[in-house]
Scaffold this motif. Structure first.
Motif, mmCIF file in Angstrom:
data_model
loop_
_atom_site.group_PDB
_atom_site.id
_atom_site.type_symbol
_atom_site.label_atom_id
_atom_site.label_comp_id
_atom_site.label_asym_id
_atom_site.label_seq_id
_atom_site.Cartn_x
_atom_site.Cartn_y
_atom_site.Cartn_z
ATOM 1 N N ILE A 82 0.827 -1.208 0.000
ATOM 2 C CA ILE A 82 0.000 0.000 0.000
ATOM 3 C C ILE A 82 0.861 1.257 0.000
ATOM 4 N N ILE A 83 0.252 2.342 -0.416
ATOM 5 C CA ILE A 83 0.895 3.659 -0.339
ATOM 6 C C ILE A 83 0.404 4.333 0.935
ATOM 7 N N VAL A 84 1.305 4.732 1.767
ATOM 8 C CA VAL A 84 0.940 5.369 3.032
ATOM 9 C C VAL A 84 0.672 6.842 2.782
ATOM 10 N N HIS A 85 -0.466 7.310 3.257
ATOM 11 C CA HIS A 85 -0.795 8.730 3.163
ATOM 12 C C HIS A 85 -1.002 9.252 4.576
ATOM 13 N N GLY A 86 -0.522 10.455 4.813
ATOM 14 C CA GLY A 86 -0.264 10.904 6.183
ATOM 15 C C GLY A 86 -1.455 11.289 7.005
ATOM 16 N N THR A 87 -2.555 10.611 6.896
ATOM 17 C CA THR A 87 -3.657 10.781 7.822
ATOM 18 C C THR A 87 -4.376 9.447 7.961
ATOM 19 N N MET A 88 -5.027 9.241 9.098
ATOM 20 C CA MET A 88 -5.723 7.990 9.394
ATOM 21 C C MET A 88 -4.757 6.812 9.320
ATOM 22 N N CYS A 89 -3.552 7.038 9.808
ATOM 23 C CA CYS A 89 -2.499 6.030 9.722
ATOM 24 C C CYS A 89 -2.020 5.657 11.127
ATOM 25 N N LEU A 90 -1.860 4.374 11.355
ATOM 26 C CA LEU A 90 -1.319 3.857 12.624
ATOM 27 C C LEU A 90 -0.006 3.142 12.344
ATOM 28 N N ILE A 91 1.051 3.517 13.074
ATOM 29 C CA ILE A 91 2.381 2.967 12.812
ATOM 30 C C ILE A 91 2.953 2.423 14.125
ATOM 31 N N ARG A 92 3.481 1.203 14.062
ATOM 32 C CA ARG A 92 4.160 0.643 15.223
ATOM 33 C C ARG A 92 5.436 1.453 15.480
ATOM 34 N N ARG A 93 5.616 1.862 16.696
ATOM 35 C CA ARG A 93 6.757 2.730 17.022
ATOM 36 C C ARG A 93 8.076 2.053 16.699
ATOM 37 N N ALA A 94 8.170 0.760 16.972
ATOM 38 C CA ALA A 94 9.410 0.032 16.683
ATOM 39 C C ALA A 94 9.711 0.039 15.181
ATOM 40 N N ALA A 95 8.659 -0.098 14.356
ATOM 41 C CA ALA A 95 8.860 -0.067 12.902
ATOM 42 C C ALA A 95 9.321 1.308 12.452
ATOM 43 N N MET A 96 8.740 2.350 13.075
ATOM 44 C CA MET A 96 9.140 3.703 12.724
ATOM 45 C C MET A 96 10.603 3.950 13.094
ATOM 46 N N ASP A 97 10.992 3.504 14.262
ATOM 47 C CA ASP A 97 12.382 3.697 14.685
ATOM 48 C C ASP A 97 13.335 2.941 13.766
ATOM 49 N N MET A 98 12.973 1.731 13.387
ATOM 50 C CA MET A 98 13.830 0.946 12.504
ATOM 51 C C MET A 98 13.983 1.628 11.140
ATOM 52 N N ALA A 99 12.908 2.275 10.678
ATOM 53 C CA ALA A 99 12.930 2.932 9.381
ATOM 54 C C ALA A 99 13.594 4.299 9.427
ATOM 55 N N GLY A 100 13.950 4.766 10.614
ATOM 56 C CA GLY A 100 14.641 6.042 10.698
ATOM 57 C C GLY A 100 13.759 7.231 10.968
ATOM 58 N N GLY A 101 12.469 7.024 11.220
ATOM 59 C CA GLY A 101 11.576 8.133 11.545
ATOM 60 C C GLY A 101 11.246 8.990 10.336
ATOM 61 N N TRP A 102 10.656 10.140 10.662
ATOM 62 C CA TRP A 102 10.212 11.053 9.607
ATOM 63 C C TRP A 102 11.406 11.717 8.932
ATOM 64 N N SER A 103 11.401 11.672 7.625
ATOM 65 C CA SER A 103 12.503 12.259 6.850
ATOM 66 C C SER A 103 11.997 13.482 6.102
ATOM 67 N N SER A 104 12.849 14.509 6.003
ATOM 68 C CA SER A 104 12.475 15.746 5.318
ATOM 69 C C SER A 104 13.066 15.857 3.922
ATOM 70 N N ASP A 105 13.670 14.767 3.415
ATOM 71 C CA ASP A 105 14.274 14.880 2.084
ATOM 72 C C ASP A 105 13.269 14.641 0.956
ATOM 73 N N THR A 106 11.998 14.389 1.300
ATOM 74 C CA THR A 106 10.929 14.412 0.309
ATOM 75 C C THR A 106 9.775 15.205 0.911
ATOM 76 N N ILE A 107 8.899 15.725 0.048
ATOM 77 C CA ILE A 107 7.745 16.463 0.560
ATOM 78 C C ILE A 107 6.542 15.540 0.746
ATOM 79 N N CYS A 108 6.710 14.256 0.505
ATOM 80 C CA CYS A 108 5.702 13.249 0.836
ATOM 81 C C CYS A 108 6.314 12.319 1.875
ATOM 82 N N GLU A 109 6.521 12.884 3.045
ATOM 83 C CA GLU A 109 7.224 12.148 4.090
ATOM 84 C C GLU A 109 6.457 10.915 4.543
#
Length: 944
Positions: free
Chosen positions: A631-658
């Motif tokens: 799926i394509i993640v769109h930044g609302t109505m989204c639930l993310i496991r914190r461990a998965a987010m940490d593994m992925a490096g968190g929110w990145s600002s190098d794209t405008i579709c973070e």
């Protein structure tokens, strides 16, 4: 799997059977004799004879040796630059030669041609005639006086006669003047040509004539009087007669000439039919048409003792200036191989080779079906049929490439066209694959449905009742905001406060909004809602929305296991977390996404169709991608496991579709994702069409940034993405970014091509380049209509409006892709919502209007310029331009709609009432189309 293989074999057999049934075989008169004469040009290749195409004696000898078995005589069209070698070499093989003297406006060249022809006639006994000029009168070339061999007095008298003839013509009434001037000019040319013929006749013993179209002889009988025999060109193709009419027409013309000039020797100096090129009215070139026409003509001509010359012996690739058919008049191709047999049925000798190519490509394109997860028989049938259709197109392309001659320009155009068409065909196949999956495939199995969540809730309640421990992970909900209307944001926070879930917090992060009118009311409201609500007012935040979300993560509760993200305009339903958090009971799940929905689709007709357009993505594309964990993640109505987010490096600002960037990172680390198409939140649509386009531009530009950032992860072994995930993302990007960009590029290239086709009379796109565009449009239309009817719960009017809205952003997406190619970063553009946006004074579809109108004008120019010759390919090309204008005109239509009265539902209601009154019915109130989400939002607001 056996059923799938059986269907594949069936489609392959059916495809092969179709080739067998459609194999063309025609009967024609057989010819076993020797042709009396054929036209021959000794030039080779595509270079023009006046520049660099000089034949060698060896080439001429080889050609004439081959032709000596098929003809008794050769007709030449010039006597310098190589053809002067033909008569002596032809004599070696017992061939007669009618030499030609090419005559045009060039005094020096004319003189060389005349002297060379005279010399050849004097020194070669096999020269049976001289043809002075070839269609000189028809072309309107005025022969220079210097070539006529006249005295000064004769010149003066001739010019005086010509001028008087023109003056007499110009004195005619207006309705007859143009025709009279045309005739006077032709008559002057005829007089000069007769003087030139007399000059040549005075120096040779061989018969002398001129080669002209048959009607020139009838219109100017004095020309016939000046020659030893009439050399008439009868080419029914150029007159628009069909191949079936050609021979009869030639016989009719021959009879007319005999009746007009009794006792005069008459030779049909040119008769032929092209084997390739474009049609002219009813005249259609082709190998079958050429074979049947020539065989029938030769048989008829021999039966009445007609003298004739076939044009021509060998294809001349350099004759592109004669239009699309110019290079293809030979009965031998440029490689000196026969195009057809003079006896037996007329068949295509390469037919089964093409069939083999079509079948091979079709089979290769069908193989990926075997890798699909449990495809159904109907799904396999549709996909395999599409694959074999693409195979048939590939065979047609091969046949065109193999059967045509290309200069650099035409080869470049065809190559460029194929480079653009191959991905277009791939996109069409991908869309057919989605149609087959939705219409005939298995029902979604990974989709989180209401029934599934109800079952989970029942199981959880039973566990609680039995005293079993139930895990209720803490959820930290982050609400980023930037200059958002406070009342709108308050509704979002009130809805969060009503969540039916025991363990959550809300972090509201307002960034780079120094105006206290936007921040203070929200801070106060968070205090009223209680300690669960944390308020952050961050200034000078870098990194756009991602930067704000990183700050929110820093203030997130340590024990929060799941991070929820919603936009500032979203009003969630109470059961959002209760229904979806249980999906995280599976430790492999890293993310759960719910769709976007909107509660203001009744604001206007424009918002109504925009809402329908959004729904398609969430009810069709996301559901299908979810089956492959892609799926394509769109930044609302989204639930993310914190461990998965940490593994992925968190929110990145190098794209405008973070959001999409983070979702892909999570998948690249091997986490599972899930999707539900149940609506758990309702936001606001963009305020204006300008905001709608800016939002789509941001998504497209961000998507392209993600491609540039992640493409290496799609190489084998570079990430934990599965083959299916790679395919879904690759096809998704191609289907969205690629299709829109290709559509614009092809439209602009076609627009540039219009004047070349309309005014240069060359480079007409062949059907192999235009029909795939039409087919792709039909597939896209079917894809939209079929999938919307099957998956999206909206009415037909809203569906058609959604289609217009989807088409209207083609230019916007293509601009975003182009900017993505040349820039690294664009500033994040907030989508204006909440009704605070001022309507722009600029017309929001200016460039779309320019391109759309130009495409329509181009189509009109093509139709008008083609009215006389009626080339089918030009009409198809014009149709393609009209189809390509539709996305641009869709943008224009919405931009006009936005500022018109008909954009308001109230206008439609009032109009319906007035209409009912006018026709004598009592006033009726039409229901206002209010989407279901509005009712939900209204109830939530009332509860608050």
């Amino acid at each position: 799997m056996r059923a799938v293989v059986a269907v594949l074999l069936f489609v392959t057999a059916a495809h092969a059977g179709l080739w067998g049934l459609l194999r063309e075989k025609q009967q024609a008169a057989e010819f076993t004799g020797i042709l009396p004469s054929v036209s021959y040009a000794p030039f080779d290749g595509s270079g023009h004879p006046d520049v660099d195409n000089f034949p060698t004696a060896e080439r001429i000898r080889s050609d004439l040796k081959k032709l000596s078995a098929q003809t008794r005589a050769i007709r030449l069209y010039s006597s310098t630059g190589g053809p002067e070698m033909v008569p002596p070499i032809a004599n070696e093989f017992g061939l007669k030669v009618n030499v030609g003297a090419w005559i045009d406006k060039d005094v020096t060249r004319n003189e060389r041609e005349i002297q060379a022809a005279i010399d050849l006639a004097k020194h070669n006994a096999n020269v049976s005639g001289i043809v002075v000029g070839n269609e000189t009168v028809y072309r309107g070339d005025q022969i220079p006086l210097e070539n006529l061999g006249l005295s000064e007095e004769e010149r003066y008298r001739l010019v005086a006669e010509e001028n008087q003839r023109v003056r007499d013509a110009e004195a005619q009434p207006a309705d007859k003047r143009d025709e009279a001037v045309r005739w006077a000019t032709a008559e002057n040319n005829v007089r000069r040509l007769t003087r030139l013929i007399q000059r040549v006749k005075s120096q040779v013993k061989a018969p002398v004539t001129s080669g002209e179209i048959w009607n020139i002889w009838l219109e100017h009988p004095e020309l016939a009087s000046s020659v030893d025999f009439i050399a008439a060109h009868v080419l029914p193709y150029w007159e628009g007669f069909s191949a079936k009419q050609a021979v009869d027409q030639a016989m009719i013309i021959y009879q007319k000439l005999r009746e007009a000039f009794p006792g005069k020797r008459i030779v049909i100096a040119e008769f032929g039919w092209p084997s390739a090129g474009y049609n002219r009215k009813a005249a259609v070139p082709g190998q079958f048409e050429q074979a049947v026409t020539l065989r029938n003509f030769v048989s008829r001509a021999d039966s009445i003792g007609m003298e004739y010359n076939i044009v021509e012996a060998i294809d001349q690739p350099w004759k592109f200036f004669e239009g699309g058919v110019g290079p293809y008049w030979g009965f031998l191709d440029a490689s000196r191989q026969p195009k057809f047999a003079w006896t037996g049925p007329v068949v295509d000798p390469n037919y089964w080779k093409l069939a083999g190519i079509a079948l091979l490509v079709g089979i290769l394109l069908s193989l990926p079906i075997l890798q699909l997860a449990a495809p159904t028989a109907m799904q396999t049938l549709l996909l395999s049929a599409a694959a074999h259709g693409a195979g048939a197109w590939a065979a047609t392309v091969f046949a065109y490439w193999n059967g045509h001659y290309f200069l650099f320009g035409s080869a470049f155009a065809l190559t460029l066209g194929m480079i653009l068409l191959i991905p277009l065909v791939a996109i069409a196949l991908a869309r057919i694959e989605e149609i087959s999956a939705v219409a005939f495939g298995r029902k979604p199995r990974r989709l989180i449905t209401r029934a599934l969540t109800d079952a989970q809730e029942t199981k959880r309640a039973a566990a609680i009742a039995s005293g079993e421990p139930v895990n209720v992970p803490k959820v930290s909900i982050h609400v980023p905001a930037y200059f958002e209307p406070p009342e709108m944001l308050k509704q979002t926070l009130d809805a969060l406060a009503r969540l039916d879930y025991p363990n959550f917090e809300v972090v509201v992060i307002i960034n780079n909004t120094p105006d206290p009118a936007f921040t203070q009311p929200i801070q106060d409201h968070c205090r009223e809602l209680g300690e669960r609500f944390k308020f952050i007012n961050a200034e000078k935040v870098k990194g756009f929305k991602a930067g704000a979300l990183r700050i929110a993560m820093e203030r997130t509760a340590v024990d929060a296991e799941i991070i929820g993200i919603i936009d500032a305009d979203y009003v969630v339903t109470p059961d959002w977390l209760k229904d979806l958090v249980p999906a995280f009971d599976d430790p492999r799940v890293g993310l759960v996404q719910a769709p976007q929905e909107h509660r203001d689709g009744d604001r206007s007709l424009m918002h109504y169709i925009m809402n329908g357009e959004y729904a398609g993505f969430f009810d069709i594309g996301m559901v299908q991608r979810n089956e492959y964990n892609g799926i394509i993640v769109h930044g609302t109505m989204c639930l993310i496991r914190r461990a998965a987010m940490d593994m992925a490096g968190g929110w990145s600002s190098d794209t405008i579709c973070e959001d999409s960037d983070l979702g892909l990172e999570i998948m690249e680390h091997g986490w599972l994702t899930h999707y539900t198409n149940t609506r758990y939140g309702y936001g606001l649509l963009p305020d204006t069409y300008e905001a709608f386009k800016k939002q789509r531009h941001r998504w497209a530009y961000g998507g392209f940034q993600i491609i540039k950032k992640h493409w290496r992860r799609f190489l084998p072994g570079n990430s934990r993405l599965s083959r299916d995930q790679r395919r879904e993302f690759g096809l998704g990007w191609l289907n969205w970014l690629g299709a829109e960009s290709l559509g614009v590029v092809v439209a602009i290239l076609n627009l540039i091509w219009v004047p070349i086709v309309a005014f240069a009379d060359i480079a007409i796109p062949d059907k192999i380049l235009t029909l795939p565009i039409i087919a792709s449009f039909i597939v896209t239309l079917a894809h939209f209509l079929v999938l919307y009817r099957l998956r999206v719960k909206i009415g037909v009017p809203q569906m058609l409006g959604a289609m217009i809205a989807a088409m209207s952003v083609q230019w916007t997406v293509s601009r975003a892709v182009a900017q993505g190619l040349i820039t690294e970063h664009l500033a994040f553009a907030r989508t204006s919502k909440g009704g605070l946006t001022m309507m722009s004074v600029e017309f929001q579809a200016f460039w779309e209007a320019v391109i759309g109108v130009l495409l329509l004008i181009g189509a009109g120019i093509l139709v008008v310029s083609n009215s006389n010759i009626q080339i089918t390919e030009i009409y198809i090309f014009a149709g393609v331009l009209v189809l390509q204008s539709l996305p641009f005109l869709a943008a224009v239509a919405i931009a006009i709609l936005e500022n018109s009265r008909i954009n308001q539902f109230g206008w439609w209601t009032a109009t319906a009432v007035r209409t009912a009154e006018l026709i004598g019915l009592r006033p009726v109130a039409l229901p206002t189309p209010i989407p279901a989400p509005q009712k939900v939002a209204s109830e939530l607001h009332r509860d608050a």
